[in-house]
Design an enzyme around this catalytic site. Structure first.
Site, mmCIF file in Angstrom:
data_model
loop_
_atom_site.group_PDB
_atom_site.id
_atom_site.type_symbol
_atom_site.label_atom_id
_atom_site.label_comp_id
_atom_site.label_asym_id
_atom_site.label_seq_id
_atom_site.Cartn_x
_atom_site.Cartn_y
_atom_site.Cartn_z
ATOM 1 N N ASN A 1 2.730 -9.635 7.996
ATOM 2 C CA ASN A 1 2.803 -9.035 6.419
ATOM 3 C C ASN A 1 3.722 -9.955 5.770
ATOM 4 O O ASN A 1 4.993 -9.329 6.033
ATOM 5 C CB ASN A 1 2.681 -7.402 6.238
ATOM 6 N N LYS B 1 6.197 -7.496 3.634
ATOM 7 C CA LYS B 1 6.896 -6.764 4.682
ATOM 8 C C LYS B 1 7.987 -7.555 5.323
ATOM 9 O O LYS B 1 9.278 -7.168 5.448
ATOM 10 C CB LYS B 1 6.215 -6.379 5.739
ATOM 11 N N ASP C 1 5.497 0.256 10.868
ATOM 12 C CA ASP C 1 4.030 0.647 10.580
ATOM 13 C C ASP C 1 4.110 1.731 9.280
ATOM 14 O O ASP C 1 5.021 2.668 9.369
ATOM 15 C CB ASP C 1 3.231 1.243 11.717
ATOM 16 N N GLY D 1 0.830 -4.313 -2.033
ATOM 17 C CA GLY D 1 0.083 -2.917 -1.429
ATOM 18 C C GLY D 1 -0.132 -1.879 -2.634
ATOM 19 O O GLY D 1 -0.544 -2.129 -3.705
ATOM 20 N N TYR D 2 0.205 -0.645 -2.257
ATOM 21 C CA TYR D 2 0.213 0.546 -3.318
ATOM 22 C C TYR D 2 1.242 0.506 -4.165
ATOM 23 O O TYR D 2 1.310 1.638 -4.958
ATOM 24 C CB TYR D 2 -0.016 1.786 -2.476
ATOM 25 N N ASP D 3 1.975 -0.481 -4.283
ATOM 26 C CA ASP D 3 3.402 -0.181 -5.128
ATOM 27 C C ASP D 3 3.293 -0.028 -6.482
ATOM 28 O O ASP D 3 3.807 0.618 -7.332
ATOM 29 C CB ASP D 3 4.350 -1.357 -4.999
ATOM 30 N N LYS E 1 14.054 -1.886 -5.204
ATOM 31 C CA LYS E 1 12.627 -1.268 -4.345
ATOM 32 C C LYS E 1 13.635 -1.048 -2.987
ATOM 33 O O LYS E 1 13.662 0.065 -2.256
ATOM 34 C CB LYS E 1 11.617 -1.971 -4.252
ATOM 35 N N HIS F 1 11.149 3.814 1.376
ATOM 36 C CA HIS F 1 10.818 4.354 2.962
ATOM 37 C C HIS F 1 11.240 3.372 3.875
ATOM 38 O O HIS F 1 11.690 3.750 4.949
ATOM 39 C CB HIS F 1 9.419 4.630 2.910
ATOM 40 N N ARG F 2 11.138 1.991 3.655
ATOM 41 C CA ARG F 2 11.667 1.050 4.713
ATOM 42 C C ARG F 2 12.858 0.988 4.691
ATOM 43 O O ARG F 2 13.810 0.986 5.659
ATOM 44 C CB ARG F 2 10.957 -0.253 4.175
HETATM 45 P P1 ITT Z 1 1.833 -5.688 9.834
HETATM 46 O O1 ITT Z 1 0.991 -4.376 10.571
HETATM 47 O O2 ITT Z 1 1.421 -7.051 10.302
HETATM 48 O O3 ITT Z 1 3.134 -5.319 10.003
HETATM 49 P P2 ITT Z 1 0.106 -4.405 7.739
HETATM 50 O O4 ITT Z 1 -0.087 -4.940 6.258
HETATM 51 O O5 ITT Z 1 -1.205 -4.226 8.660
HETATM 52 O O6 ITT Z 1 1.177 -5.584 8.525
HETATM 53 P P3 ITT Z 1 0.924 -1.754 7.887
HETATM 54 O O7 ITT Z 1 -0.199 -1.611 8.880
HETATM 55 O O8 ITT Z 1 2.347 -1.207 8.380
HETATM 56 O O9 ITT Z 1 1.070 -3.100 7.713
HETATM 57 O O10 ITT Z 1 0.725 -1.516 6.314
HETATM 58 C C1 ITT Z 1 -0.495 -0.686 5.920
HETATM 59 C C2 ITT Z 1 -0.801 -0.766 4.548
HETATM 60 O O11 ITT Z 1 0.236 0.049 3.736
HETATM 61 C C3 ITT Z 1 -0.114 -2.154 4.020
HETATM 62 O O12 ITT Z 1 -1.331 -3.294 3.947
HETATM 63 C C4 ITT Z 1 0.001 -2.134 2.490
HETATM 64 O O13 ITT Z 1 -1.290 -2.131 1.818
HETATM 65 C C5 ITT Z 1 0.448 -0.681 2.554
HETATM 66 N N1 ITT Z 1 2.121 -0.992 2.524
HETATM 67 C C6 ITT Z 1 2.912 -1.089 3.593
HETATM 68 N N2 ITT Z 1 4.040 -0.818 3.174
HETATM 69 C C7 ITT Z 1 4.097 -0.867 1.738
HETATM 70 C C8 ITT Z 1 5.138 -0.618 0.812
HETATM 71 O O14 ITT Z 1 6.208 -0.915 0.832
HETATM 72 N N3 ITT Z 1 4.637 -0.530 -0.480
HETATM 73 C C9 ITT Z 1 3.363 -0.373 -0.690
HETATM 74 N N4 ITT Z 1 2.210 -0.629 -0.052
HETATM 75 C C10 ITT Z 1 2.681 -0.863 1.387
#
Ligand code: ITT
Length: 205
Positions: free
Chosen positions: A14, A17, A74, A158-160, A180, A185-186
């Site tokens: 991603n 990320k 994750d 994502g959900y930001d 951010k 959380h990160r």
């Molecule tokens: P990798 O597994 O390759 O790291 P991924 O997108 O599949 O990438 P996750 O399974 O951890 O990663 O993420 C789940 C989802 O949660 C991701 O696709 C986003 O929609 C959301 N997400 C993760 N981190 C976020 C953030 O910081 N802000 C908003 N949404 C986030």
């Protein structure tokens, strides 16, 4: 003489990320390299029941494929009114191959009619650090807030656009990347991982 840096692969596919992690991870003695530098390292099926299981699976797989230490994250959005959903299924909440917009639309539908005070939610991030020999440590970060009635802001991913962190007037997508990264959380998960990274930087190989 200066010790050579130890390489750590940042195991995410991603790009959003990857950008956040690369801004957060800077430590003397450690060099963080993207997984894209290793074309042989294939995708991992995220079939764990918990964020921790998936983070460990991704980091282990990257460490095995590259022969280097690997770090993976994750993350899930846990919404109280939905019993913790989408949680570990956050990436594919609206179905396999769905977009961020699809996920956000599904979340808004699921919360239709739920008043502001009952839209409590938290982002939870688990980071795993694995060595090629299999040794593993994990760290977690969490940020609480609530889900907005409509998307706000164009930054982040994502959900930001739907997440209003507690104590902020701005959604995560209305914050500049550095903002951010100073409260997410990160950020919290990386901070909790720091003692392990510092120990690694100090160790003789
Ligand atoms: P990798 O597994 O390759 O790291 P991924 O997108 O599949 O990438 P996750 O399974 O951890 O990663 O993420 C789940 C989802 O949660 C991701 O696709 C986003 O929609 C959301 N997400 C993760 N981190 C976020 C953030 O910081 N802000 C908003 N949404 C986030």
């Amino acid at each position: 003489m200066k010790k050579p840096s130890k390489k750590i692969v940042v195991a995410t596919a991603n790009r959003h990320k990857a950008a956040e992690l690369s801004a957060l991870l800077s430590l003397p003695g450690l060099e963080f390299v993207p997984l894209s530098d290793f074309p042989g390292a294939g995708p991992v099926e995220e079939d764990g029941r918990t964020l921790e299981e998936n983070a460990v699976k991704k980091a282990r797989s990257a460490a095995a494929a590259t022969g280097l230490r690997a770090l993976a994250d994750d993350t899930g959005l846990e919404v109280e009114a939905l019993g913790g959903a989408p949680g570990v299924y956050s990436a594919r909440y609206a179905g396999e191959g769905c977009s961020y917009a699809d996920n956000n639309a599904r979340l808004l539908r699921a919360l239709a009619g739920v008043p502001a005070e009952a839209r409590r939610a938290a982002f939870r991030c688990v980071i795993a650090l694995c060595s090629p020999d299999g040794s593993t440590v994990t760290a977690e970060g969490r940020v609480s807030g609530r889900i907005l009635e409509e998307p706000r802001g164009a930054d982040g991913f994502g959900y930001d656009p739907l997440f209003l962190p507690d104590g902020s007037e701005s959604s995560f997508a209305e914050l500049a990347a550095e903002e951010k990264n100073s409260l997410s959380h990160r950020y919290a998960a990386v901070r909790n991982m720091l003692p392990h990274l510092e120990k690694l930087a100090d160790e003789q190989d």
